[in-house]
Design an enzyme around this catalytic site. Structure first.
Site, PDB file in Angstrom:
ATOM      1  CB  CYS A  61       6.973  -5.757   0.189  1.00 51.77           C
ATOM      2  SG  CYS A  61       6.292  -5.338  -1.276  1.00 51.77           S
ATOM      3  CG  HIS A  88       2.611  -5.416   0.754  1.00 53.90           C
ATOM      4  ND1 HIS A  88       3.679  -4.998   0.647  1.00 53.90           N
ATOM      5  CD2 HIS A  88       2.135  -5.985   2.182  1.00 53.90           C
ATOM      6  CE1 HIS A  88       4.024  -4.901   1.988  1.00 53.90           C
ATOM      7  NE2 HIS A  88       3.131  -5.693   2.682  1.00 53.90           N
ATOM      8  CG  ASP A 105       4.220  -7.220   5.989  1.00 57.94           C
ATOM      9  OD1 ASP A 105       5.170  -7.074   5.805  1.00 57.94           O
ATOM     10  OD2 ASP A 105       3.299  -6.575   5.415  1.00 57.94           O
TER      11      ASP A 105
END
Length: 242
Positions: A61, A88, A105
């Site tokens: 990520c 995250h 995202d």
């Protein structure tokens, strides 16, 4: 990562020291993985978008967000990098049409689903900060349903110190801005602050079920299960193979 010698599975062997070349590409840490055959794989955590997009094309990520925010800016969007203290990262993009910051995202292919992490993945969120070219902001309220409850998990630093530090960083980023630019940013700040206040004030009744939001989709099933991010009461689906 696979073993560079035999292609077999590797196991984590702790941190390594970035080489000079890796440091030039903004890798401030390296993960090491070893194979029973004696091979060793290095996973430099690059922060250079050029390296991520044109050379390594590998990551989790953090690498996705580091590569995606510059892509958003290249397409004409104001964008910022969003860091979550529970491990995250993602992005936010300013929508001129809607006059608000949108959750984006790139790792999960999700747009404008800010409650996904709490109500889909089942994360106990605590502190979420957004870093842009013009501001640093605590955006936790956008991502939690009950901010008052969330405050009980924010134990890493004093709230007053955090707010003052973010204001000081924002002031530093905006130093030298002309009148029109400063006015535009102040107006945008006010809109965002109002949305964050309204978002954080919503407390769902205890008997209301969680939204139909998905658990995490990236990473192997075993890895997601170990992190408790498969989703609330959801099992693995056929496309969840590692």
């Amino acid at each position: 990562p696979p073993c560079p010698r035999c292609g077999g599975k590797t196991e984590g062997a702790g941190p390594g020291t970035p080489t000079e070349e890796e440091q030039r590409k903004l890798a401030n840490r390296v993960e090491l993985y070893r194979c029973p055959c004696g091979g060793e794989a290095r996973f430099p955590r690059y922060n250079c978008a050029r390296t991520l997009l044109f050379e390594s094309r590998t990551g989790r990520c953090g690498e996705f967000a580091n590569a995606f925010v510059p892509c958003l800016r290249a397409c004409g969007f104001e964008a910022r990098y969003v860091w979550d203290s529970t491990d995250h990262v993602w992005a936010e993009a300013w929508s001129g049409e809607q006059q608000r910051w949108l959750h984006v995202d790139p790792c999960e292919k999700a747009i404008d689903r800010p409650r996904m992490y709490e109500r889909g993945w089942g994360k106990k969120l605590a502190c979420i900060l957004a870093f842009g070219r013009d501001e640093t902001v605590d955006v936790t309220r956008r991502y939690v349903a009950d901010y008052a409850q969330c405050l009980g998990r924010r134990t890493e630093c004093d709230e007053g110190w955090l707010a003052a530090t973010l204001r000081a960083l924002t002031a530093r980023l905006r130093a030298g801005r002309d009148g029109d630019s400063a006015t535009r940013l102040a107006t945008r700040d006010a809109m965002d602050a109002d949305e964050l206040r309204r978002a954080g004030a919503h407390v769902p009744p205890a008997d209301v079920p969680f939204d139909d939001l998905p658990g995490r989709t990236t990473g192997s099933v075993a890895w997601r299960a170990a992190r408790g991010e498969l989703g609330r009461g959801k099992g693995a689906t056929p496309d969840d193979e590692p």
